[in-house]
Design an enzyme around this catalytic site. Structure first.
Site, mmCIF file in Angstrom:
data_model
loop_
_atom_site.group_PDB
_atom_site.id
_atom_site.type_symbol
_atom_site.label_atom_id
_atom_site.label_comp_id
_atom_site.label_asym_id
_atom_site.label_seq_id
_atom_site.Cartn_x
_atom_site.Cartn_y
_atom_site.Cartn_z
ATOM 1 N N ASP A 13 49.405 -42.138 -104.243
ATOM 2 C CA ASP A 13 48.454 -41.056 -103.949
ATOM 3 C C ASP A 13 47.023 -41.412 -104.303
ATOM 4 O OD1 ASP A 13 50.630 -39.527 -103.128
ATOM 5 O OD2 ASP A 13 50.945 -38.712 -105.128
ATOM 6 N N GLY A 15 44.848 -42.389 -102.219
ATOM 7 C CA GLY A 15 43.981 -42.124 -101.070
ATOM 8 C C GLY A 15 44.118 -43.236 -100.029
ATOM 9 N N LYS A 16 45.324 -43.836 -99.981
ATOM 10 C CA LYS A 16 45.565 -44.946 -99.032
ATOM 11 C C LYS A 16 45.362 -44.493 -97.585
ATOM 12 C CE LYS A 16 49.664 -45.400 -100.829
ATOM 13 N NZ LYS A 16 49.562 -44.536 -102.022
ATOM 14 N N GLY A 17 45.863 -43.269 -97.274
ATOM 15 C CA GLY A 17 45.751 -42.772 -95.903
ATOM 16 C C GLY A 17 44.305 -42.750 -95.439
ATOM 17 N N HIS A 41 50.652 -39.651 -96.688
ATOM 18 C CA HIS A 41 49.301 -40.229 -96.558
ATOM 19 C C HIS A 41 48.428 -39.265 -95.766
ATOM 20 C CE1 HIS A 41 50.983 -44.572 -97.227
ATOM 21 N NE2 HIS A 41 51.251 -43.750 -98.216
ATOM 22 N N THR A 127 61.421 -37.860 -104.731
ATOM 23 C CA THR A 127 60.960 -36.950 -103.684
ATOM 24 C C THR A 127 62.147 -36.311 -102.945
ATOM 25 O OG1 THR A 127 60.897 -38.756 -102.104
ATOM 26 C CG2 THR A 127 58.853 -38.300 -103.308
HETATM 27 P P1 GDP Z 1 47.904 -41.567 -100.355
HETATM 28 O O1 GDP Z 1 49.343 -41.238 -100.548
HETATM 29 O O2 GDP Z 1 47.483 -42.723 -101.189
HETATM 30 O O3 GDP Z 1 47.526 -41.715 -98.918
HETATM 31 O O4 GDP Z 1 47.086 -40.312 -100.935
HETATM 32 P P2 GDP Z 1 47.411 -38.761 -100.637
HETATM 33 O O5 GDP Z 1 47.080 -38.451 -99.249
HETATM 34 O O6 GDP Z 1 48.799 -38.426 -101.112
HETATM 35 O O7 GDP Z 1 46.438 -38.058 -101.685
HETATM 36 C C1 GDP Z 1 45.066 -38.257 -101.637
HETATM 37 C C2 GDP Z 1 44.396 -36.884 -101.464
HETATM 38 O O8 GDP Z 1 43.017 -36.992 -101.779
HETATM 39 C C3 GDP Z 1 44.438 -36.376 -100.042
HETATM 40 O O9 GDP Z 1 44.456 -34.973 -100.067
HETATM 41 C C4 GDP Z 1 43.125 -36.866 -99.445
HETATM 42 O O10 GDP Z 1 42.650 -36.054 -98.367
HETATM 43 C C5 GDP Z 1 42.214 -36.739 -100.633
HETATM 44 N N1 GDP Z 1 41.126 -37.715 -100.711
HETATM 45 C C6 GDP Z 1 41.102 -39.021 -100.317
HETATM 46 N N2 GDP Z 1 39.948 -39.593 -100.680
HETATM 47 C C7 GDP Z 1 39.221 -38.640 -101.317
HETATM 48 C C8 GDP Z 1 37.953 -38.630 -101.976
HETATM 49 O O11 GDP Z 1 37.249 -39.629 -102.065
HETATM 50 N N3 GDP Z 1 37.545 -37.445 -102.554
HETATM 51 C C9 GDP Z 1 38.311 -36.316 -102.516
HETATM 52 N N4 GDP Z 1 37.850 -35.227 -103.098
HETATM 53 N N5 GDP Z 1 39.522 -36.306 -101.906
HETATM 54 C C10 GDP Z 1 39.976 -37.441 -101.336
HETATM 55 P P1 IMO Z 2 52.429 -42.308 -101.434
HETATM 56 O O1 IMO Z 2 52.718 -43.375 -100.424
HETATM 57 C C1 IMO Z 2 53.307 -40.793 -105.441
HETATM 58 C C2 IMO Z 2 57.445 -41.252 -106.845
HETATM 59 C C3 IMO Z 2 58.284 -39.995 -107.031
HETATM 60 C C4 IMO Z 2 59.165 -40.458 -108.189
HETATM 61 C C5 IMO Z 2 59.424 -41.919 -107.861
HETATM 62 C C6 IMO Z 2 60.742 -42.183 -107.133
HETATM 63 O O2 IMO Z 2 52.083 -40.987 -100.868
HETATM 64 O O3 IMO Z 2 51.481 -42.792 -102.472
HETATM 65 P P2 IMO Z 2 61.540 -41.801 -104.621
HETATM 66 O O4 IMO Z 2 61.634 -40.549 -103.804
HETATM 67 O O5 IMO Z 2 60.661 -42.836 -104.039
HETATM 68 O O6 IMO Z 2 62.886 -42.346 -104.992
HETATM 69 O O7 IMO Z 2 60.855 -41.323 -106.016
HETATM 70 O O8 IMO Z 2 58.347 -42.333 -107.043
HETATM 71 N N1 IMO Z 2 56.847 -41.408 -105.490
HETATM 72 C C7 IMO Z 2 55.542 -41.244 -105.223
HETATM 73 N N2 IMO Z 2 54.527 -40.842 -106.026
HETATM 74 N N3 IMO Z 2 53.072 -41.163 -104.158
HETATM 75 C C8 IMO Z 2 54.081 -41.584 -103.358
HETATM 76 O O9 IMO Z 2 53.870 -42.075 -102.129
HETATM 77 C C9 IMO Z 2 55.384 -41.603 -103.871
HETATM 78 N N4 IMO Z 2 56.598 -41.943 -103.361
HETATM 79 C C10 IMO Z 2 57.462 -41.833 -104.364
HETATM 80 O O10 IMO Z 2 57.473 -38.896 -107.364
HETATM 81 O O11 IMO Z 2 58.444 -40.410 -109.385
HETATM 82 MG MG MG Z 3 50.546 -39.632 -101.072
#
Ligand code: GDP
Ligand code: IMO
Ligand code: MG
Length: 422
Positions: A13, A15-17, A41, A127
Site C-alpha cells: 500500500d 502507492g504502487k498503483g 492498487h 485478505t
Molecule cells: P498500492 O497498493 O501500493 O497501490 O497502494 P493503495 O492503492 O492500496 O494505497 C495508496 C492510497 O494512497 C490510495 O488511496 C491512493 O489513491 C493514495 N495515494 C497515492 N499516492 C498518494 C499521495 O502522494 N498522497 C495522498 N494523499 N494519497 C496518495
Molecule cells: P498491495 O499490492 C498490504 C497482507 C495482509 C496480511 C498478509 C497476508 O495492495 O500493496 P494474504 O491475503 O496475502 O495471504 O495476506 O499480507 N497483504 C497486504 N497488505 N497491501 C497488500 O497488497 C497486501 N496483500 C496482502 O494484510 O497481513
Molecule cells: Mg494496496
C-alpha cells in the site's frame, strides 16, 4: 527501451498503483508478476477512483499492453468482474490484456481454507482471497492452472482429484461441511469461453517484444517486508514481491532487468498482524490514518500507521537492488509539528543497525528516533521541488540519506497532476 521492476518497499500500500500509472506512460507493456486479488492498487483519474486487484495498473493508459505473469494466482471470477468494471468505464480490454497459461487458479476451497485457517491458532490477518492455500497447492504440485481451463476433461479430473483430498480435510480436520464437487466443476468449466481470448505463452511473448524494442514495467504487488522469504515471516504473504520474484513470475531473466524502482511511503503502514516497530497506537497514529485515509483498498480494514523506518527501508533497498525511489504521500505529513524517523533499533540494550527479519526480535526492539521539524503549509499543489517548504526538503534529504536511496519522484496527492518528477 528497458525493463524496470517496480517494488513496494515496505508492507504494501505504498502507492504502487499511482506510480505505475504515472510511469506506464513511458513503457509499452506493464506486467504483474506475483500475488493475486489480495492486492488493491488505486489510481485516481479526475473524480474517478479505480481500484485494481489483478489487472496491471497500466490498463488505464490507452494503447498500453497489460500482462499477468505465471507468478500471479488468479481468481477467474474476480478477474472477469474486474474486466467488466473497466469495460463499463469505457476502458478497452480486448487485445490489451494477456494472461500466462501457467498462472495458477484460485479455487473456492482455497478461499474457504484461508478463512478457516484465520480462525485457528495461527492468525496472520490475511485478505481472505485464498492466496496462501493456492500457493500451497502450486508448490505441492497439485495446482490447477489457467491452461487447464482449455481442456475440459483434464480440468474436471483435476478438480475431482483435489476435492477428494480437500473434502476429507474439511470434514475430518476442520469439522466443516464438504464442498459440492459438481457445482465447482460446472462453475469452472464455464470460464474457458470468457478467458480463452486472453491466454498467452507470456515468456515467449515478452522476449519477442523485447527483441522488437519494447519496454516493460514489471508491477509488484504487496511489499518487500511481506515477502515469504525476506519479510517478517510468518506475518507475510505467500509469494515473492521482492524484485527477484519479477524474474520467476514472468520468465524474464535477471540479465534482462535494467533497473529497480522502489515505492516508499513517507511514513509506514501495515495491514494485518505482525511486528511493526514504529507503530503509533496513539492520536498521532490516528491522525496519520485519517489524514492519509489509511484504510485497505481490498478489505477496507484500518491500516496500522507509524513513523518512517529507515532501517526497514535500507534493508528493503538492499534485497531489492533499489536504485531510485518514488516517495509517496508526503502531503500527509503536512501539519505535524515534528516528525520522527527511526534510524536504529535497541534490542535488549544492544544497538541493531541492520534489520532483523526474525519476528521475535522485531516484536521486542525499541526504535531509536531522530526528530525533525515539520511544516505547516499545504503542499498538494506544489509543482516543483524548489517550491516545497525547506523542512519538507530536509525531511526528504534525511530519509534518503539514512536509507541510502536517491529520490526520483515525489508524490503529493493521489492524482496524476500531484507528482513532482526530479
Ligand atoms: P498500492 O497498493 O501500493 O497501490 O497502494 P493503495 O492503492 O492500496 O494505497 C495508496 C492510497 O494512497 C490510495 O488511496 C491512493 O489513491 C493514495 N495515494 C497515492 N499516492 C498518494 C499521495 O502522494 N498522497 C495522498 N494523499 N494519497 C496518495
Ligand atoms: P498491495 O499490492 C498490504 C497482507 C495482509 C496480511 C498478509 C497476508 O495492495 O500493496 P494474504 O491475503 O496475502 O495471504 O495476506 O499480507 N497483504 C497486504 N497488505 N497491501 C497488500 O497488497 C497486501 N496483500 C496482502 O494484510 O497481513
Ligand atoms: Mg494496496
Amino acid at each position: 527501451m528497458s525493463v524496470s521492476v517496480l517494488v513496494g518497499s515496505q508492507w504494501g500500500d505504498e502507492g504502487k498503483g499511482k506510480i505505475v500509472d504515472i510511469l506506464s506512460d513511458r513503457f509499452d507493456i506493464v506486467a504483474r508478476y506475483q500475488g493475486g486479488a489480495n492486492a488493491g492498487h488505486t489510481i485516481q483519474i479526475g473524480e474517478k477512483q479505480f481500484i485494481l486487484h489483478l489487472i496491471p495498473s497500466g490498463i488505464l493508459r490507452e494503447n498500453k499492453i497489460c500482462v499477468i505473469g505465471n507468478g500471479v494466482v488468479i481468481d477467474p471470477q474476480a478477474l472477469l468482474d474486474e474486466i467488466e468494471f473497466l469495460e463499463k468505464n469505457d476502458i478497452k480490454i480486448k487485445g490489451r490484456l494477456f494472461i500466462s497459461q501457467n498462472a495458477h487458479l484460485i479455487m473456492p476451497y482455497h478461499k474457504l481454507l484461508d478463512s478457516i485457517s484465520e480462525k485457528g491458532t495461527q492468525k496472520i490477518g490475511t485478505t481472505g482471497r485464498g492466496i496462501g492455500p493456492c500457493y500451497i497447492d502450486k508448490y505441492a504440485r497439485k495446482g490447477i492452472r489457467i491452461i487447464d481451463l482449455l481442456n475440459k476433461s483434464e480440468l474436471e479430473r483435476k478438480i475431482r482429484q483435489n476435492l477428494e483430498e480437500k473434502n476429507v480435510l474439511l470434514k475430518k480436520i476442520y469439522d466443516h461441511e464438504e464442498l459440492d464437487v459438481e457445482k465447482i466443476i460446472s462453475e469452472y468449466l464455464a470460464f474457458d469461453e470468457a478467458i480463452d481470448q486472453y491466454i498467452k505463452d507470456v515468456p515467449a511473448y515478452l522476449h519477442e517484444q523485447i527483441s522488437k524494442g519494447a519496454s516493460i514495467l514489471l508491477e509488484g504487488a504487496q511489499g518487500a517486508l511481506l515477502d515469504v522469504d525476506h519479510g517478517t515471516y510468518p506475518y507475510v504473504t505467500s509469494s515473492n514481491p521482492t524484485s527477484g520474484g519479477a524474474c520467476t513470475g514472468t520468465g524474464l531473466p535477471p540479465t534482462k532487468i535494467d533497473s529497480v524502482i522502489g515505492i516508499v511511503k513517507a511514513y509506514t503502514t501495515r495491514v494485518g498482524l505482525g511486528p511493526f516497530p514504529t507503530e503509533l497506537t496513539d492520536e498521532t497514529g490516528e491522525k496519520l490514518r485519517s489524514v492519509g485515509t489509511e484504510f485497505g483498498a481490498t478489505t477496507g480494514r484500518p491500516r496500522r500507521c507509524g513513523w518512517f523506518d529507515a532501517v526497514l527501508v535500507g534493508y528493503s533497498r538492499i534485497i531489492n537492488g533499489i536504485e531510485r525511489v518514488a516517495i509517496t504521500k508526503l502531503d500527509v505529513l503536512s501539519g505535524f509539528e515534528e516528525i520522527k524517523v527511526c534510524v536504529g533499533y535497541n534490542y535488549k540494550g544492544k544497538l541493531l543497525k541492520s534489520f532483523p527479519t526474525s519476528s521475535d526480535i522485531l516484536e521486542n526492539v525499541e526504535p531509536i528516533y531522530e526528530t525533525l521539524p515539520g511544516w505547516n503549509t499545504d503542499i498538494t499543489d506544489v509543482k516543483d521541488y524548489d517550491s516545497l517548504p525547506k523542512q519538507a526538503k530536509d525531511y526528504l534529504g534525511f530519509i534518503s540519506e539514512k536509507s541510502g536511496f536517491e529520490i526520483s519522484i515525489i508524490s503529493i496527492g493521489p492524482r496524476r497532476s500531484q507528482t513532482i518528477q526530479l
